[in-house]
Design a protein around this motif. Structure first.
Motif, PDB file in Angstrom:
ATOM      1  N   LEU A  18       0.802  -1.220   0.000  1.00 21.13           N
ATOM      2  CA  LEU A  18       0.000   0.000   0.000  1.00 21.13           C
ATOM      3  C   LEU A  18       0.841   1.279   0.000  1.00 21.13           C
ATOM      4  O   LEU A  18       0.537   2.222  -0.731  1.00 21.13           O
ATOM      5  N   ILE A  19       1.860   1.314   0.816  1.00 18.20           N
ATOM      6  CA  ILE A  19       2.628   2.556   0.970  1.00 18.20           C
ATOM      7  C   ILE A  19       3.264   3.010  -0.348  1.00 18.20           C
ATOM      8  O   ILE A  19       3.106   4.171  -0.738  1.00 18.20           O
ATOM      9  N   PRO A  20       3.962   2.139  -1.099  1.00 18.49           N
ATOM     10  CA  PRO A  20       4.516   2.601  -2.382  1.00 18.49           C
ATOM     11  C   PRO A  20       3.431   3.021  -3.384  1.00 18.49           C
ATOM     12  O   PRO A  20       3.630   3.960  -4.155  1.00 18.49           O
ATOM     13  N   ALA A  21       2.281   2.346  -3.352  1.00 17.40           N
ATOM     14  CA  ALA A  21       1.195   2.722  -4.263  1.00 17.40           C
ATOM     15  C   ALA A  21       0.675   4.116  -3.932  1.00 17.40           C
ATOM     16  O   ALA A  21       0.423   4.920  -4.840  1.00 17.40           O
ATOM     17  N   ILE A  22       0.522   4.410  -2.657  1.00 14.78           N
ATOM     18  CA  ILE A  22       0.062   5.749  -2.241  1.00 14.78           C
ATOM     19  C   ILE A  22       1.067   6.803  -2.683  1.00 14.78           C
ATOM     20  O   ILE A  22       0.697   7.830  -3.269  1.00 14.78           O
ATOM     21  N   VAL A  23       2.341   6.558  -2.424  1.00  9.34           N
ATOM     22  CA  VAL A  23       3.390   7.517  -2.801  1.00  9.34           C
ATOM     23  C   VAL A  23       3.400   7.732  -4.313  1.00  9.34           C
ATOM     24  O   VAL A  23       3.489   8.865  -4.792  1.00  9.34           O
ATOM     25  N   ARG A  24       3.256   6.642  -5.074  1.00 10.03           N
ATOM     26  CA  ARG A  24       3.270   6.743  -6.537  1.00 10.03           C
ATOM     27  C   ARG A  24       2.100   7.584  -7.039  1.00 10.03           C
ATOM     28  O   ARG A  24       2.276   8.435  -7.927  1.00 10.03           O
ATOM     29  N   MET A  25       0.908   7.353  -6.508  1.00  8.37           N
ATOM     30  CA  MET A  25      -0.260   8.123  -6.953  1.00  8.37           C
ATOM     31  C   MET A  25      -0.118   9.598  -6.614  1.00  8.37           C
ATOM     32  O   MET A  25      -0.469  10.460  -7.426  1.00  8.37           O
ATOM     33  N   VAL A  26       0.398   9.898  -5.425  1.00 10.87           N
ATOM     34  CA  VAL A  26       0.561  11.297  -5.018  1.00 10.87           C
ATOM     35  C   VAL A  26       1.604  11.977  -5.901  1.00 10.87           C
ATOM     36  O   VAL A  26       1.401  13.116  -6.350  1.00 10.87           O
ATOM     37  N   LYS A  27       2.713  11.295  -6.176  1.00  8.97           N
ATOM     38  CA  LYS A  27       3.752  11.877  -7.038  1.00  8.97           C
ATOM     39  C   LYS A  27       3.225  12.148  -8.444  1.00  8.97           C
ATOM     40  O   LYS A  27       3.485  13.193  -9.022  1.00  8.97           O
ATOM     41  N   ARG A  28       2.489  11.178  -8.993  1.00  7.02           N
ATOM     42  CA  ARG A  28       1.974  11.306 -10.360  1.00  7.02           C
ATOM     43  C   ARG A  28       0.687  12.109 -10.429  1.00  7.02           C
ATOM     44  O   ARG A  28       0.265  12.514 -11.508  1.00  7.02           O
ATOM     45  N   LYS A  29       0.032  12.283  -9.283  1.00  3.59           N
ATOM     46  CA  LYS A  29      -1.277  12.946  -9.213  1.00  3.59           C
ATOM     47  C   LYS A  29      -2.272  12.267 -10.154  1.00  3.59           C
ATOM     48  O   LYS A  29      -3.087  12.915 -10.806  1.00  3.59           O
ATOM     49  N   SER A  30      -2.179  10.944 -10.194  1.00  3.70           N
ATOM     50  CA  SER A  30      -3.058  10.152 -11.038  1.00  3.70           C
ATOM     51  C   SER A  30      -3.263   8.783 -10.411  1.00  3.70           C
ATOM     52  O   SER A  30      -2.329   8.197  -9.865  1.00  3.70           O
ATOM     53  N   SER A  31      -4.491   8.285 -10.527  1.00  2.00           N
ATOM     54  CA  SER A  31      -4.783   6.936 -10.048  1.00  2.00           C
ATOM     55  C   SER A  31      -5.568   6.148 -11.082  1.00  2.00           C
ATOM     56  O   SER A  31      -6.229   5.172 -10.757  1.00  2.00           O
ATOM     57  N   THR A  32      -5.488   6.576 -12.326  1.00  2.58           N
ATOM     58  CA  THR A  32      -6.296   5.940 -13.368  1.00  2.58           C
ATOM     59  C   THR A  32      -5.904   4.490 -13.615  1.00  2.58           C
ATOM     60  O   THR A  32      -6.702   3.737 -14.156  1.00  2.58           O
ATOM     61  N   ASP A  33      -4.713   4.100 -13.216  1.00  8.46           N
ATOM     62  CA  ASP A  33      -4.315   2.703 -13.413  1.00  8.46           C
ATOM     63  C   ASP A  33      -4.645   1.826 -12.203  1.00  8.46           C
ATOM     64  O   ASP A  33      -4.238   0.673 -12.140  1.00  8.46           O
ATOM     65  N   TYR A  34      -5.418   2.349 -11.253  1.00  7.72           N
ATOM     66  CA  TYR A  34      -5.873   1.575 -10.100  1.00  7.72           C
ATOM     67  C   TYR A  34      -7.385   1.394 -10.193  1.00  7.72           C
ATOM     68  O   TYR A  34      -8.106   2.324 -10.554  1.00  7.72           O
ATOM     69  N   SER A  35      -7.867   0.224  -9.863  1.00 12.19           N
ATOM     70  CA  SER A  35      -9.278  -0.097  -9.971  1.00 12.19           C
ATOM     71  C   SER A  35     -10.042   0.350  -8.728  1.00 12.19           C
ATOM     72  O   SER A  35      -9.697  -0.043  -7.613  1.00 12.19           O
ATOM     73  N   ILE A  36     -11.077   1.146  -8.938  1.00 11.77           N
ATOM     74  CA  ILE A  36     -11.909   1.584  -7.820  1.00 11.77           C
ATOM     75  C   ILE A  36     -12.662   0.395  -7.231  1.00 11.77           C
ATOM     76  O   ILE A  36     -12.780   0.266  -6.009  1.00 11.77           O
ATOM     77  N   GLN A  37     -13.156  -0.503  -8.076  1.00  9.26           N
ATOM     78  CA  GLN A  37     -13.913  -1.660  -7.588  1.00  9.26           C
ATOM     79  C   GLN A  37     -13.053  -2.567  -6.712  1.00  9.26           C
ATOM     80  O   GLN A  37     -13.488  -2.985  -5.634  1.00  9.26           O
ATOM     81  N   SER A  38     -11.841  -2.856  -7.139  1.00  6.39           N
ATOM     82  CA  SER A  38     -10.983  -3.724  -6.320  1.00  6.39           C
ATOM     83  C   SER A  38     -10.568  -3.027  -5.032  1.00  6.39           C
ATOM     84  O   SER A  38     -10.409  -3.661  -3.995  1.00  6.39           O
ATOM     85  N   THR A  39     -10.438  -1.717  -5.082  1.00  7.54           N
ATOM     86  CA  THR A  39     -10.110  -0.962  -3.877  1.00  7.54           C
ATOM     87  C   THR A  39     -11.253  -1.035  -2.872  1.00  7.54           C
ATOM     88  O   THR A  39     -11.031  -1.235  -1.673  1.00  7.54           O
TER      89      THR A  39
END
Length: 89
Positions: A18-39
């Motif tokens: 989780l931690i690297p994924a959070i950092v990656r999304m914040v750095k990129r300011k994008s989460s389009t490659d993460y699934s809302i349903q699976s989250t």
């Protein structure tokens, strides 16, 4: 005691993902490659797991479960904050 060690290993693996994924999304300011349903399924899983831990409490497991819930809610918040619909045009 052996089952608690397995729980700790599961928590560490969960946090490690989780931690690297959070950092990656914040750095990129994008989460389009993460699934809302699976989250959302992961949120439900973590809430159910917290309920299980509360019925079989040890201080360490409850603490780990609370940290896990906090991380998954931060993860979910970041996904919704940076999620942008893809243009299909």
């Amino acid at each position: 005691m052996g089952s608690e060690i397995l729980c700790y290993i599961c928590y560490i693996i969960s946090w490690y993902s989780l931690i690297p994924a959070i950092v990656r999304m914040v750095k990129r300011k994008s989460s389009t490659d993460y699934s809302i349903q699976s989250t959302l399924m992961q949120v439900a899983y973590n809430i159910i797991w917290l309920a299980y831990v509360l019925f079989n409490p040890t201080f360490e497991l409850v603490l780990c479960a609370i940290i896990d819930i906090i991380l998954i809610f931060v993860y979910t918040f970041v996904i919704f904050k940076f999620h942008k619909e893809k243009d299909n045009t």
